[in-house]
Scaffold this active site. Structure first.
Site, mmCIF file in Angstrom:
data_model
loop_
_atom_site.group_PDB
_atom_site.id
_atom_site.type_symbol
_atom_site.label_atom_id
_atom_site.label_comp_id
_atom_site.label_asym_id
_atom_site.label_seq_id
_atom_site.Cartn_x
_atom_site.Cartn_y
_atom_site.Cartn_z
ATOM 1 N N GLY A 113 0.105 -2.683 8.790
ATOM 2 C CA GLY A 113 1.180 -1.702 8.759
ATOM 3 C C GLY A 113 2.211 -1.919 9.831
ATOM 4 N N ARG A 114 2.053 -1.202 10.946
ATOM 5 C CA ARG A 114 3.078 -1.163 11.980
ATOM 6 C C ARG A 114 3.492 -2.515 12.569
ATOM 7 N NH1 ARG A 114 0.251 4.074 14.561
ATOM 8 N NH2 ARG A 114 -1.415 3.154 13.307
ATOM 9 N N LYS A 133 0.844 -1.199 0.000
ATOM 10 C CA LYS A 133 0.000 0.000 0.000
ATOM 11 C C LYS A 133 0.874 1.242 0.000
ATOM 12 C CE LYS A 133 -2.125 1.776 3.709
ATOM 13 N NZ LYS A 133 -1.908 3.253 3.664
ATOM 14 N N THR A 148 -11.092 3.706 10.053
ATOM 15 C CA THR A 148 -11.019 2.836 11.234
ATOM 16 C C THR A 148 -10.538 3.581 12.468
ATOM 17 O OG1 THR A 148 -8.818 2.073 10.541
ATOM 18 C CG2 THR A 148 -10.700 0.705 9.922
ATOM 19 N N ASP A 171 -13.313 15.003 -4.259
ATOM 20 C CA ASP A 171 -13.354 16.326 -4.875
ATOM 21 C C ASP A 171 -14.555 16.357 -5.808
ATOM 22 O OD1 ASP A 171 -12.559 18.891 -5.961
ATOM 23 O OD2 ASP A 171 -10.495 18.403 -5.405
ATOM 24 N N LEU A 193 -5.045 6.922 -1.925
ATOM 25 C CA LEU A 193 -5.060 8.390 -1.894
ATOM 26 C C LEU A 193 -6.410 8.962 -1.489
ATOM 27 C CD1 LEU A 193 -2.943 9.238 -5.079
ATOM 28 C CD2 LEU A 193 -2.187 8.923 -2.712
ATOM 29 N N LYS A 194 -7.445 8.125 -1.422
ATOM 30 C CA LYS A 194 -8.766 8.538 -0.912
ATOM 31 C C LYS A 194 -9.253 9.822 -1.571
ATOM 32 C CE LYS A 194 -7.791 6.613 3.706
ATOM 33 N NZ LYS A 194 -6.318 6.401 3.602
ATOM 34 N N PRO A 246 -16.701 15.860 -9.147
ATOM 35 C CA PRO A 246 -16.609 14.711 -10.053
ATOM 36 C C PRO A 246 -15.615 14.882 -11.197
ATOM 37 C CG PRO A 246 -18.895 15.075 -9.452
ATOM 38 C CD PRO A 246 -18.118 16.226 -8.863
ATOM 39 N N ASN A 247 -15.598 16.033 -11.845
ATOM 40 C CA ASN A 247 -14.715 16.228 -12.989
ATOM 41 C C ASN A 247 -13.245 16.120 -12.598
ATOM 42 O OD1 ASN A 247 -14.335 17.100 -15.878
ATOM 43 N ND2 ASN A 247 -13.278 18.782 -14.863
ATOM 44 N N THR A 248 -12.894 16.697 -11.443
ATOM 45 C CA THR A 248 -11.515 16.646 -10.979
ATOM 46 C C THR A 248 -11.101 15.219 -10.643
ATOM 47 O OG1 THR A 248 -11.607 18.900 -10.110
ATOM 48 C CG2 THR A 248 -9.931 17.452 -9.182
#
Length: 236
Positions: free
Chosen positions: A213-214, A32, A122, A64, A60-61, A66-68
């Site tokens: 992750g950690r 990730k 989370t 914005d 990257l979640k 829709p067009n962007t």
């Protein structure tokens, strides 16, 4: 069953390379890449990791207009990642635009990346959701609603707590992806995650992918820890 996805929550390419040096070169990983690393190193780090044979979840979640988002997804599609995501809070129109952008930007002959949406982070508790987001319903109702509109928009699934997988599966199709971060081996530190679960528990309740992750990146023996978690998740 898929390999555990390792969260490369590092500030730079040098730290990533030092971490990956702990793994055999022939070990193909699912990694990730999130905001911290991407905003420092840009698309280059993604391309390099893919060139080394690894699969990438680009986290990257996007959220914005829709067009962007559609335009951004065209560019993401060209990188060759396996999974990427948006915030479900952006709404169905935005999510549909994101999916269209991925399809438009995927080179001919290459598989379109899986597109999933974040329901509630989370790290978010129900109290925080009520007080900070002014969402009056229960956390379960909020997550379920986001999952349903995500499927309605044509996306492949959601990012959610493992504690939410069962009831999301009840409201969506059997192929709907539930990718679950906040995975911690038994007796490990929860860190800033509020809703966590072990790999074996996540497998039992039906998570499609898990992100760790950690517990791996902070381990003194990352590869050995990865293999233990992989064994618990896949059952090898």
């Amino acid at each position: 069953m898929n390999r555990p996805i390792i969260a490369l929550d590092f500030p730079s390419k040098n730290e990533v390379n030092s971490f990956l040096a702990n793994f055999p070169k022939e070990e193909t990983l699912f990694l990730k890449v999130g905001m911290e690393l991407f905003y420092r190193e840009g698309p280059t780090i993604v391309k390099e990791l893919i060139a080394e044979g690894h699969d990438i979840f680009l986290d990257l979640k996007l959220h914005d207009i829709p067009n962007t988002v559609q335009s951004a997804m065209r560019n993401i599609a060209s990188l060759g990642v396996k999974i990427t995501n948006v915030h479900a809070a952006g709404g169905k129109e935005m999510m549909t635009a994101a999916l269209n952008g991925l399809k438009e930007g995927t080179p001919e002959g290459r598989e379109v990346p899986k597109l999933i949406a974040v329901t509630q982070l989370t790290s978010t508790s129900e109290t925080q959701m009520h007080e900070d987001q002014l969402i009056p319903v229960s956390l379960r109702e909020s997550v379920t609603h986001y999952a349903k509109i995500t499927e309605d928009a044509g996306l492949d699934g959601v990012v959610c707590s493992a504690h939410e997988v069962t009831f999301i599966k009840e409201e969506t199709s059997s192929s709907f992806i539930c990718l679950t971060p906040g995975i911690r081996p038994m007796n490990s530190d929860k860190g800033d995650q509020k809703r966590v679960m072990s790999p074996s528990e996540a497998k039992t309740i039906g998570s499609t992918y898990i992100v760790v992750g950690r517990p791996i990146t902070k381990s003194s023996t990352p590869y050995e820890t990865y293999l233990e978690i992989k064994k618990e998740w896949i059952g090898e």
